[in-house]
Design a protein around this motif. Structure first.
Motif, PDB file in Angstrom:
ATOM      1  N   GLY A 157       0.814  -1.211   0.000  1.00 18.70           N
ATOM      2  CA  GLY A 157       0.000   0.000   0.000  1.00 18.70           C
ATOM      3  C   GLY A 157       0.846   1.260   0.000  1.00 18.70           C
ATOM      4  O   GLY A 157       0.515   2.244  -0.687  1.00 18.70           O
ATOM      5  N   SER A 158       1.945   1.245   0.742  1.00 24.02           N
ATOM      6  CA  SER A 158       2.830   2.412   0.786  1.00 24.02           C
ATOM      7  C   SER A 158       3.451   2.673  -0.588  1.00 24.02           C
ATOM      8  O   SER A 158       3.537   3.828  -1.035  1.00 24.02           O
ATOM      9  N   ILE A 159       3.875   1.603  -1.254  1.00 21.56           N
ATOM     10  CA  ILE A 159       4.463   1.756  -2.587  1.00 21.56           C
ATOM     11  C   ILE A 159       3.430   2.314  -3.564  1.00 21.56           C
ATOM     12  O   ILE A 159       3.713   3.245  -4.333  1.00 21.56           O
ATOM     13  N   VAL A 187       2.760   6.030  -2.964  1.00 23.32           N
ATOM     14  CA  VAL A 187       3.814   6.894  -3.512  1.00 23.32           C
ATOM     15  C   VAL A 187       3.628   7.062  -5.017  1.00 23.32           C
ATOM     16  O   VAL A 187       3.752   8.176  -5.559  1.00 23.32           O
ATOM     17  N   VAL A 188       3.328   5.958  -5.710  1.00 22.92           N
ATOM     18  CA  VAL A 188       3.125   6.026  -7.164  1.00 22.92           C
ATOM     19  C   VAL A 188       1.923   6.919  -7.497  1.00 22.92           C
ATOM     20  O   VAL A 188       1.984   7.753  -8.417  1.00 22.92           O
ATOM     21  N   LEU A 189       0.833   6.757  -6.741  1.00 21.41           N
ATOM     22  CA  LEU A 189      -0.368   7.561  -6.998  1.00 21.41           C
ATOM     23  C   LEU A 189      -0.124   9.040  -6.722  1.00 21.41           C
ATOM     24  O   LEU A 189      -0.611   9.902  -7.468  1.00 21.41           O
ATOM     25  N   ILE A 190       0.628   9.337  -5.676  1.00 21.61           N
ATOM     26  CA  ILE A 190       0.949  10.740  -5.387  1.00 21.61           C
ATOM     27  C   ILE A 190       1.787  11.322  -6.525  1.00 21.61           C
ATOM     28  O   ILE A 190       1.561  12.457  -6.966  1.00 21.61           O
ATOM     29  N   LEU A 217      -7.368   8.521  -4.475  1.00 22.72           N
ATOM     30  CA  LEU A 217      -6.995   7.114  -4.296  1.00 22.72           C
ATOM     31  C   LEU A 217      -5.778   6.972  -3.395  1.00 22.72           C
ATOM     32  O   LEU A 217      -5.687   6.019  -2.609  1.00 22.72           O
ATOM     33  N   SER A 218      -4.841   7.909  -3.489  1.00 28.22           N
ATOM     34  CA  SER A 218      -3.663   7.836  -2.626  1.00 28.22           C
ATOM     35  C   SER A 218      -4.059   7.960  -1.160  1.00 28.22           C
ATOM     36  O   SER A 218      -3.494   7.278  -0.295  1.00 28.22           O
ATOM     37  N   LEU A 219      -5.039   8.797  -0.867  1.00 29.84           N
ATOM     38  CA  LEU A 219      -5.515   8.934   0.511  1.00 29.84           C
ATOM     39  C   LEU A 219      -6.148   7.639   1.006  1.00 29.84           C
ATOM     40  O   LEU A 219      -5.922   7.216   2.147  1.00 29.84           O
ATOM     41  N   VAL A 220      -6.943   7.011   0.136  1.00 29.05           N
ATOM     42  CA  VAL A 220      -7.568   5.740   0.505  1.00 29.05           C
ATOM     43  C   VAL A 220      -6.509   4.671   0.792  1.00 29.05           C
ATOM     44  O   VAL A 220      -6.576   3.943   1.793  1.00 29.05           O
ATOM     45  N   VAL A 221      -5.512   4.595  -0.084  1.00 30.89           N
ATOM     46  CA  VAL A 221      -4.457   3.592   0.078  1.00 30.89           C
ATOM     47  C   VAL A 221      -3.628   3.876   1.328  1.00 30.89           C
ATOM     48  O   VAL A 221      -3.209   2.950   2.027  1.00 30.89           O
ATOM     49  N   ILE A 222      -3.390   5.153   1.629  1.00 26.76           N
ATOM     50  CA  ILE A 222      -2.652   5.501   2.843  1.00 26.76           C
ATOM     51  C   ILE A 222      -3.409   5.038   4.084  1.00 26.76           C
ATOM     52  O   ILE A 222      -2.815   4.509   5.034  1.00 26.76           O
ATOM     53  N   VAL A 223      -4.722   5.227   4.087  1.00 24.89           N
ATOM     54  CA  VAL A 223      -5.533   4.763   5.215  1.00 24.89           C
ATOM     55  C   VAL A 223      -5.416   3.244   5.367  1.00 24.89           C
ATOM     56  O   VAL A 223      -5.265   2.719   6.481  1.00 24.89           O
TER      57      VAL A 223
END
Length: 262
Positions: free
Chosen positions: A190-192, A195-198, A232-238
């Motif tokens: 999820g972290s990877i 980062v890609v989405l950001i 989506l990056s926020l969702v994945v970070i959560v």
């Protein structure tokens, strides 16, 4: 279409080898998992019994096959999506119907690519910790007899270790460790992905800012991708944070899982 069909049909066949061929059948796999867990718990050892090792190895190969096929599908969908959105941006001389068709196809392919990404993430997690990813199969069908007794023992020993700090059986230590690894895997993946989405969001907003105000179609496309990637990056970070928290203290989450949080 061929890759979607392969994702559904091929993993079981690719994962099965020799005596494991019967595990490609979902009913047989479920029964094998239930019997293997009972035997493993009864053994009292850290090392997997032959029966449990057989199903865990099969499940690892199954998830690897699914992850590879889903990753190839993701690459194909991304490539197709790029072609569709480029065609849409160059469709100024085409009719309104053609532009709508291109935009609709682009949205559909983008959504399918996101679904493929989630599938890759889930199957990587399953391949890293196949024992934990097998546990939901214990809830399939009727839970009675030896399996019910085994699950009661697991719940009781988990509760005892959390409440009184009692000694944890070796088999339970392995299950807790694998459960932690299961969540670490999703936290890392999820972290990877975050980062890609950001990065994608930053690039999209930069393209948006550089596009002339008169080119509204291009600005809408880049703005939409920038907003979607950021969301989506926020969702994945959560998701990554939640899995990190669980991995840091996996026993309570595992107990909740065995108490019905399937």
């Amino acid at each position: 279409m061929a890759l979607v069909a392969a994702f559904v049909v091929a993993p079981g066949t690719l994962a099965a080898r020799g005596a494991d061929g019967g595990l490609a059948d979902s009913h047989r796999l479920t029964e094998a998992v239930r019997q293997a867990l009972v035997g493993y718990w009864s053994s009292g050892d850290r090392e997997f019994t032959p029966g449990l090792e057989r199903v865990v190895d099969y499940w690892f190969r199954y998830h690897v096959a699914k992850a590879v096929i889903a990753a190839i599908l993701l690459i194909v969908l991304v490539a197709l999506g790029v072609l569709l959105w480029k065609a849409f941006l160059k469709a100024g001389g085409l009719g309104a119907g053609r532009r709508v068709a291109l935009a609709s196809a682009g949205v559909l392919v983008t959504m399918l690519a996101l679904l493929s990404l989630v599938t890759v993430m889930a199957n990587v997690q399953g391949a890293v910790a196949p024992l934990s990813s097998l546990l939901p199969l214990l809830a399939v069908g009727t839970t009675d007899g030896e399996l019910a007794d085994t699950l009661d023992h697991v719940r009781q020993r988990l509760a005892d270790s959390l409440g009184t700090g009692g000694q944890t059986p070796p088999a339970l230590e392995v299950m807790i460790s694998d459960f932690a690894r299961y969540h670490v895997a999703m936290a890392v993946v999820g972290s990877i992905v975050a980062v890609v989405l950001i990065g994608m969001s930053v690039v999209s907003w930069m393209r948006f800012a550089r596009t002339e105000l008169s080119d509204r179609r291009t600005r809408r496309v880049w703005g939409s991708f920038g907003a979607l990637s950021a969301l989506l990056s926020l969702v994945v970070i959560v998701v990554a944070v939640a899995n990190t928290t669980t991995a840091a203290d996996p026993a309570p989450a595992l107990l909740a899982f065995f108490e019905g949080g399937w």
